[in-house]
Design an enzyme around this catalytic site. Structure first.
Site, short mmCIF file in Angstrom:
data_model
loop_
_atom_site.label_atom_id
_atom_site.label_comp_id
_atom_site.label_asym_id
_atom_site.label_seq_id
_atom_site.Cartn_x
_atom_site.Cartn_y
_atom_site.Cartn_z
N PHE A 77 4.08 -2.36 4.29
CA PHE A 77 4.08 -1.01 4.87
C PHE A 77 3.93 0.08 3.81
CE2 PHE A 77 7.86 1.61 4.15
CZ PHE A 77 8.73 0.74 3.52
N LYS A 78 4.23 -0.23 2.57
CA LYS A 78 4.19 0.80 1.53
C LYS A 78 2.78 1.34 1.31
CE LYS A 78 8.46 -0.66 -0.62
NZ LYS A 78 8.82 -1.76 0.29
N ASP A 79 1.75 0.58 1.72
CA ASP A 79 0.38 1.08 1.63
C ASP A 79 0.20 2.40 2.38
OD1 ASP A 79 -0.74 -0.96 0.09
OD2 ASP A 79 -1.11 -2.21 1.85
#
Ligand code: PLP
Length: 504
Positions: free
Chosen positions: A111-113
């Site tokens: 999710f950090k993308d």
């Protein structure tokens, strides 16, 4: 404008908060006032694309960026060769009450993308607005996923260098290969002997080290952070909470104004804090369910009001949540105490000195109103994966499974029938070994290599192998340095070609 959680800095515009990353004397930037949206304004976003929703939400917080600039950042970040799903963060309907919000369609499968594909563009604009001539050096401490996402986000962005520190033997083989095979002229990845907290506290000390910063400045460098303590990281995450709500509305799963729950697998408290800001802005949220693994410092905190990091650090199968100091909690506490910097200073000083602090009853009550919490053991995490696979043919990763298990416990405890969205924070392919172990048993993965396991998972997963993990084994390893925690400063100097004597 943005203010410090410790009342120790002037008010700054968004660009400066993003450029600085954190408050130089310690403390984190938060909006002086959180913008609010009425129900009508939220409903008016129905039918907008992910990008359109992003533009609406992000503009509210970046007052010194033009509309064109914000649009440009969004277009570059959420393009279709970066995210393999047109909705960027689609919902998967598990059953009539439970949904997974798939946040892993970006280039590094976590999710950090979503934040790190856009944040470098914010930073590069912010630096320009502030007339900074020095090269920006991004220091990142990572428990695995942030590192690769930051390397990809900053790779070849002009005027930046990125250096990532990760715990040696503290990340999965795939995570490590993702980082060590990163190309680009401005990237470095270094393994540190220690755990994530060791990496993170070393980086925090370096940011606060005036002498070190002066040496860098004399050499034309300036430090910044891409960790979730940077407001530019947190802000893009608010968007998908709105988008998920709107998706449920559009799919007629909920009625306008109906409240929903979010369950968030939590480590550094960034993702769940973004959900809290969404609620503060007016999104109809009933409960935020904070899910921990066996490093359950947050569960204990929300139950007792006592934050106590004096405990054994456990390595789990959900390593991105193996954290004992959740940095963004400071922002949450600042917000729910009505911006009481005095309290924050006291608690953070206690935490630093004794490893523990206790909040007052009024603060505890304010936490209870919005937060529910629990944790999942390693066994529960594995059995959750198996359960979901057998019930729906869907395969969650270990972090998502922690979220699911905690939600089930919450459901049993409360009987709350509110529709609930569980953040799916990583692709199962990123943690193939544990996922396959859960479904097929530990004997099945014994003696198998990481890539054999990856292939094994792709045979049973209806979702094809994530594009960011294909051909990893064929890429050359470009970063091989391992160092001690106390050598981090020297490593940075070496990479930048800086000597103590001044100019290199
Ligand atoms: C980083 C991460 C988390 C924890 O998110 P925080 O914002 O640090 O709370 C959970 N799951 C995965 C897969 C992650 O990469």
């Amino acid at each position: 404008m943005y203010i410090s959680t410790r009342g120790n800095f002037r008010k700054v515009p968004a660009s400066e908060a993003i450029k600085l990353g954190m408050v130089p004397a310690g403390g984190l930037f938060v909006p002086a006032e959180t913008p609010a949206l009425s129900t009508e304004e939220i409903l008016a976003m129905r039918g907008s694309s992910y990008q359109g929703t992003a533009e609406r939400i992000i503009s509210l917080f970046l007052n010194d960026f033009t509309e064109e600039e914000i649009k440009g950042c969004i277009a570059r970040a959420y393009r279709d060769d970066n995210f393999d799903h047109p909705q960027v963060a689609p919902l998967y309907r598990l059953n009539e009450q439970t949904f997974f919000l798939e946040l892993w369609h970006g280039p590094t499968a976590a999710f950090k993308d979503i934040a790190l594909q856009i944040m470098p563009h914010f930073l590069s604009l912010a630096v320009g607005k502030m007339g900074v001539k020095r090269e920006m050096v991004i220091l990142v401490a990572t428990s695995g996923d942030t590192g690769k996402a930051a390397l990809e986000g900053f790779k070849n962005v002009p005027g930046t260098k990125i250096i990532v520190f990760y715990p040696y033997n503290g990340v999965s083989k795939i995570q490590e290969l993702q980082m060590t095979t990163t190309d680009g002229s401005n990237t470095s990845a270094i393994a540190v002997r220690g755990n994530f907290d060791d990496c993170q506290s070393a980086i925090k000390d370096i940011f606060a080290d005036e002498n070190f910063n002066q040496i860098l400045a004399a050499n034309g460098y300036e430090l910044s952070s891409a960790n979730s303590i940077n407001w530019g990281r947190l802000l893009p995450q608010i968007v998908y909470y709105f988008r998920a709500y709107l998706d449920l509305l559009e799919q007629e799963e909920i009625a306008p104004g109906e409240k929903i729950n979010f369950t968030v697998p939590t480590g550094n408290f960034g993702n769940i804090l973004a959900a809290w800001y969404a609620q503060r802005m007016g999104l109809p949220i009933n409960k935020l369910i904070c899910a921990s693994n066996e490093n359950k410092v947050l569960t204990d905190f929300f139950r007792s009001g006592i934050y106590d990091r004096n405990r054994e650090f456990k390595q789990t199968r959900s390593p991105s949540m193996d954290i004992l100091i959740s940095s963004n909690l400071e922002r949450f506490l600042f917000e729910i105490t009505g911006h009481d910097a005095e309290k924050i200073n006291r608690w953070m000083a206690d935490l630093k000195e004794t490893g523990r602090f206790e909040v007052d009853p009024a603060t505890k009550e304010a936490m209870d109103e919005i937060m529910a919490c629990d944790y999942a053991s390693e066994e529960e995490t594995l059995s959750a994966i198996k359960e979901i696979y057998h019930a729906a043919g869907y395969i969650p990763d270990t972090h998502t499974a922690v979220g699911y298990k905690v939600y089930r416990k919450y459901l049993q405890r409360t009987g709350d029938s509110t529709k609930t969205v569980i953040d799916a924070t990583a692709s199962p392919y990123k943690f193939s070994g544990s996922v396959l172990e859960a479904i097929k048993g530990s004997a099945f993965i014994q003696g198998k290599g990481e890539f054999e396991i990856l292939e094994g998972l792709s045979k049973i997963n209806p979702v094809p192998l994530h594009f960011g993990l294909r051909d990893l084994d064929k890429k050359p390893v470009l970063h091989r340095t391992v160092c001690e925690q106390k050598e981090i400063r020297e490593q940075i100097k070496t990479i930048l070609g800086v000597s103590n004597m001044g100019r290199a």
